[in-house]
Enzyme design. Sequence first.
Site, PDB file in Angstrom:
ATOM      1  N   ARG A  86       8.752 -32.225  66.173  1.00  0.00           N
ATOM      2  CA  ARG A  86       8.512 -30.931  66.462  1.00  0.00           C
ATOM      3  C   ARG A  86       9.941 -29.892  65.625  1.00  0.00           C
ATOM      4  O   ARG A  86      10.135 -28.841  64.878  1.00  0.00           O
ATOM      5  CB  ARG A  86       8.554 -30.506  67.892  1.00  0.00           C
ATOM      6  CG  ARG A  86       8.179 -28.532  67.755  1.00  0.00           C
ATOM      7  CD  ARG A  86       7.935 -27.986  69.125  1.00  0.00           C
ATOM      8  NE  ARG A  86       9.253 -28.608  69.953  1.00  0.00           N
ATOM      9  CZ  ARG A  86       9.658 -29.175  71.192  1.00  0.00           C
ATOM     10  NH1 ARG A  86       8.533 -29.342  71.932  1.00  0.00           N
ATOM     11  NH2 ARG A  86      10.483 -28.984  72.117  1.00  0.00           N
ATOM     12  N   TYR A  99       2.993  -3.635  57.998  1.00  0.00           N
ATOM     13  CA  TYR A  99       1.401  -4.771  58.186  1.00  0.00           C
ATOM     14  C   TYR A  99       1.404  -4.131  59.981  1.00  0.00           C
ATOM     15  O   TYR A  99       1.957  -4.688  60.537  1.00  0.00           O
ATOM     16  CB  TYR A  99       2.290  -6.015  57.868  1.00  0.00           C
ATOM     17  CG  TYR A  99       1.115  -7.227  58.251  1.00  0.00           C
ATOM     18  CD1 TYR A  99      -0.120  -7.400  57.549  1.00  0.00           C
ATOM     19  CD2 TYR A  99       0.953  -7.596  59.550  1.00  0.00           C
ATOM     20  CE1 TYR A  99      -1.185  -8.197  57.354  1.00  0.00           C
ATOM     21  CE2 TYR A  99       0.424  -8.976  59.294  1.00  0.00           C
ATOM     22  CZ  TYR A  99      -0.912  -9.676  58.764  1.00  0.00           C
ATOM     23  OH  TYR A  99      -1.690 -10.048  58.634  1.00  0.00           O
ATOM     24  N   ASP A 146      10.119  -7.871  55.539  1.00  0.00           N
ATOM     25  CA  ASP A 146       8.836  -8.728  55.453  1.00  0.00           C
ATOM     26  C   ASP A 146       9.268  -8.246  54.463  1.00  0.00           C
ATOM     27  O   ASP A 146       7.982  -6.942  53.321  1.00  0.00           O
ATOM     28  CB  ASP A 146       7.378  -7.775  56.248  1.00  0.00           C
ATOM     29  CG  ASP A 146       6.731  -8.208  55.775  1.00  0.00           C
ATOM     30  OD1 ASP A 146       6.441  -9.524  54.805  1.00  0.00           O
ATOM     31  OD2 ASP A 146       5.449  -8.871  56.664  1.00  0.00           O
ATOM     32  N   LYS A 152       0.529 -16.592  51.504  1.00  0.00           N
ATOM     33  CA  LYS A 152      -0.102 -15.270  50.816  1.00  0.00           C
ATOM     34  C   LYS A 152       0.662 -16.563  49.353  1.00  0.00           C
ATOM     35  O   LYS A 152      -0.083 -16.825  49.142  1.00  0.00           O
ATOM     36  CB  LYS A 152       0.642 -13.877  50.625  1.00  0.00           C
ATOM     37  CG  LYS A 152      -0.426 -13.135  51.843  1.00  0.00           C
ATOM     38  CD  LYS A 152      -0.833 -12.837  52.235  1.00  0.00           C
ATOM     39  CE  LYS A 152      -0.803 -12.131  53.755  1.00  0.00           C
ATOM     40  NZ  LYS A 152      -0.804 -11.461  53.616  1.00  0.00           N
TER      41      LYS A 152
HETATM   42  C1  LIG Z   1       0.010 -11.268  55.418  1.00  0.00           C
HETATM   43  C2  LIG Z   1       0.783 -10.777  55.492  1.00  0.00           C
HETATM   44  C3  LIG Z   1       1.291 -11.022  57.094  1.00  0.00           C
HETATM   45  C4  LIG Z   1       0.604 -12.045  58.049  1.00  0.00           C
HETATM   46  O1  LIG Z   1       0.697 -13.993  57.875  1.00  0.00           O
HETATM   47  P1  LIG Z   1      -0.056 -14.487  58.408  1.00  0.00           P
HETATM   48  O2  LIG Z   1      -0.146 -15.983  57.905  1.00  0.00           O
HETATM   49  O3  LIG Z   1      -1.193 -13.822  57.441  1.00  0.00           O
HETATM   50  O4  LIG Z   1      -0.259 -13.929  60.312  1.00  0.00           O
HETATM   51  C5  LIG Z   1       2.933 -10.362  57.836  1.00  0.00           C
HETATM   52  N1  LIG Z   1       2.877  -9.458  56.795  1.00  0.00           N
HETATM   53  C6  LIG Z   1       2.110  -9.266  55.649  1.00  0.00           C
HETATM   54  C7  LIG Z   1       3.247  -7.671  54.920  1.00  0.00           C
HETATM   55  C8  LIG Z   1       1.072  -9.480  55.078  1.00  0.00           C
HETATM   56  O5  LIG Z   1       0.937  -9.326  54.749  1.00  0.00           O
END
Ligand SMILES: *Cc1c(COP(=O)(O)O)cnc(C)c1O
Length: 408
Positions: free
Chosen positions: A58, A111, A183, A208
């Site tokens: 882990r 988000y 973020d 992403k």
């Molecule tokens: C997609 C996204 C997230 C979340 O990511 P996941 O891997 O789908 O949980 C968080 N912040 C932003 C800006 C996003 O576009």
Amino acid sequence: MNIVEPVLQTSTRLTHAGRKGKDHAAFVNPSVVRASTMLFPDVASLKNACGTRRAYGRHGNETTQALEQALCAAEGAAACMLTPSGLSAVTTTLLALLQPGDHLLMVDTVYDPTRLFCDGMLKQMGVTTTYYDPLVGRDIADLMQFNTKVVFVESPGSLTFEIQDIPGIAAAAHARDAVVVSDSTWATPIGWDSFELGIDVSIHAATKYIVGHSDALMGAILTTAALEERIRNTYRQLGMTIGADDAALALRGLRTLAARLAAHRESAHVIARWLKEQPEVAEVLYPPMPGSPGHEIWKRDFKAEYACGLMGAVFRSDITEQQVAALIDRTRLFGIGFSWGGFESLILPTNPASYRSVNATKWQAPMLRLHVGLEAVEDLLTDLEQGFTALRKNHETAQERNYLKAVI
Ligand SMILES: *Cc1c(COP(=O)(O)O)cnc(C)c1O
């Protein structure tokens, strides 16, 4: 003799970070370590390993640690923690930095699932959240309370793409000993010098552009040495970890991030300019494009060569949701789906006004979000042209219908 190591360019760092260089007489990539239990030759070794990151699956392995190192090098972070999704990277960080009685300043354009966490679990824990206007800048100082511990930024904002004055916000936050959490998914680890702009914790939905191929979910928390222990403590207690197969996919994606972004960005500029010329489009929200809202601050704080392919479009207020649906349904190359940052183009109707607290009424007209993928841009333009033709046809039938209704 002193050998001065040259400062490497971003794409060079992405190619070499987390690898062992010339000392590594083996394969180019680390092996994919599928593992839980780690064995020790004797009790003394077991005792030595306890409390370190070399005791149990882990806590990581060769594959996940190579990815951590590569991400740190990409963004200039001291520490990296990997989580199973982007959202869990956000929630882990907020749980680490906030306690009952604390106050959080959260950007209103965050988000949406992050917002649900603030209004749900954080509220239950006794943490209060104030949503602030993304364009507040230094005036965020007026919103700071005695117990404000975290100022959360997301620039560009989700769906509406506002660009925040991060250095201004960070200066005001730091003056009151609050931590700036970002973020940074849109920027990616290479799209700006996050820590120099004043960010203390830079979070990525690695799902992403880092993974980049729509085949794995992952989050990354990148931070300074000063905050590492605090966040790692919560990360450990929550049992956060990722699998080696996903780490290998993310590492593979990261190697080509700079090259992919160059292609996404180039096509995105073409599409953004084309969209702007369509009479039904009131505004294109793509900060890298001159004239787009936020472009001036974007130019100051972001690296133009690593802009990405995600943008928004606002229609004129007389365009109906049905017309936008006709456009979306007509496109063949733009998939309809959440997430973005993979090689493929995506399109989505959006409705930010439905959940915002600040200036929500500004966003009443129908909107789109587009992810411009790696397809040939000519093909994408043809696809969008056909979509707009369908939108215009739908308009005529709507008018005809109204006319018929009027005469009957
Ligand atoms: C997609 C996204 C997230 C979340 O990511 P996941 O891997 O789908 O949980 C968080 N912040 C932003 C800006 C996003 O576009």
